[in-house]
Design a protein around this motif. Structure first.
Motif, PDB file in Angstrom:
ATOM      1  N   ASP A  55       0.847  -1.114   0.050  1.00 31.21           N
ATOM      2  CA  ASP A  55       0.014   0.019   0.072  1.00 31.21           C
ATOM      3  C   ASP A  55       0.986   1.202  -0.010  1.00 31.21           C
ATOM      4  OD1 ASP A  55      -2.180   1.563   0.201  1.00 31.21           O
ATOM      5  OD2 ASP A  55      -3.015   0.736   1.851  1.00 31.21           O
ATOM      6  N   HIS A 104       6.386   1.146  -3.160  1.00 28.54           N
ATOM      7  CA  HIS A 104       5.169   1.708  -2.713  1.00 28.54           C
ATOM      8  C   HIS A 104       4.498   2.544  -3.862  1.00 28.54           C
ATOM      9  CE1 HIS A 104       5.685   0.090   1.395  1.00 28.54           C
ATOM     10  NE2 HIS A 104       6.925   0.541   1.062  1.00 28.54           N
ATOM     11  N   PHE A 120      -0.295   1.299  -5.826  1.00 32.15           N
ATOM     12  CA  PHE A 120      -1.126   0.732  -4.848  1.00 32.15           C
ATOM     13  C   PHE A 120      -2.699   1.239  -5.300  1.00 32.15           C
ATOM     14  CE2 PHE A 120       0.721   4.789  -3.730  1.00 32.15           C
ATOM     15  CZ  PHE A 120      -0.525   5.717  -3.940  1.00 32.15           C
ATOM     16  N   THR A 128      -7.186  -5.899   1.647  1.00 30.42           N
ATOM     17  CA  THR A 128      -6.345  -4.880   2.220  1.00 30.42           C
ATOM     18  C   THR A 128      -5.820  -5.653   3.702  1.00 30.42           C
ATOM     19  OG1 THR A 128      -6.843  -3.051   1.059  1.00 30.42           O
ATOM     20  CG2 THR A 128      -5.451  -2.870   2.933  1.00 30.42           C
TER      21      THR A 128
END
Length: 267
Positions: free
Chosen positions: A142, A174, A177, A199
């Motif tokens: 994420d 990252h 996401f 998630t």
């Protein structure tokens, strides 16, 4: 440079990052694979084999696992650790898989999709080698703000190198996401079904702030960015990051939040 896992990176990655970051998520996705009861599994971007070993433990002994990675150095490191089960290590590019059409029940990828330079092409290759009814399972980190250690290291290095901050962690691990972007890329690859997103939040643990700083600064391609800059050596940058991590989380037996999306889609 973002996919350059060479030199000392594979060893430090395997020794420090795998238990700190990847092992908890490997257990999760291995159980998701096992629940689908496959007979042949392809893993792309296998790295040093964290997920490979978790799947070998979770799956029946007869299940064939073909674990691939673009970087032979990572596979060489993976092969140093004994693994139970029917595992084959093979160098392969996820954008040009050297396997027949419809030859796997599941294609799985742990924290590798972010590195694919052409994500729809990589997903299309996964779809091609999947049997009808097979599934692609993968996870991505994420946003960096949801991942404590990576966020701290990136913010610290921005102060160390203010004119040209190393942004590898934010840009690549990252940087993929957005659920809508992932959905579009899967559709562009030819998947008709809508992907399922889950998630997951976990706790990342390290034996010390120093180990966490070494893991990020020296055990990932962030190392290449630091070494390419002037103003602080790799060792100095690592020590400054260790101090920043210690100031926020403590100096020994530290833990911080991590968060990732797990994506599943049927062929």
């Amino acid at each position: 440079m973002d996919a350059n896992f060479t030199g000392r990176i594979p060893e430090l990655y395997d020794r420090l990052l795998v238990p700190m970051l990847f092992a908890p998520y490997a257990e999760d996705i291995a159980q998701r694979v096992a629940a689908r009861d496959p007979s042949r599994v392809l893993e792309t971007a296998a790295g040093t084999g964290a997920l490979t070993r978790a799947m070998a433990h979770a799956l029946h002994a007869h299940v064939e696992i073909v674990a691939t990675d673009l970087n032979q150095a990572m596979l060489d490191r993976a092969a140093m650790t004994p693994v139970e089960g029917n595992v084959t290590w093979r160098q392969a590019n996820a954008l040009a898989l050297p396997f027949d059409d419809a030859s796997f029940d599941i294609v799985v990828c742990q924290f590798g999709a972010m590195f694919f330079p052409d994500k729809p092409a990589a997903f299309a290759q996964a779809r091609r080698v999947l049997r009808p009814g097979g599934a692609l399972l993968f996870d991505v980190w994420d946003r960096i703000e949801e991942n404590d250690f990576a966020d701290t290291v990136t913010a610290t290095l921005a102060r160390v190198f203010p004119d040209d901050p190393p942004l590898f962690m934010q840009r690549t691990p990252h940087g993929y996401f957005d659920k809508e972007a992932i959905t579009r890329d899967l559709a562009a690859a030819g998947f008709d079904d809508a992907p399922l997103f889950d998630t997951i939040t976990r706790t990342s643990r390290a034996s010390s702030a120093r180990d966490a700083a070494i893991a990020y600064c020296q055990g990932t391609p962030l190392r290449n960015e630091i070494e390419a800059r002037t103003g602080a050596s790799l060792e100095d940058a690592t020590s400054i990051c260790a101090d920043a991590i210690a100031a926020r989380f403590g100096s020994s037996a530290i833990d911080g939040k991590t968060q990732a999306h797990v994506i599943a889609i049927q062929r």
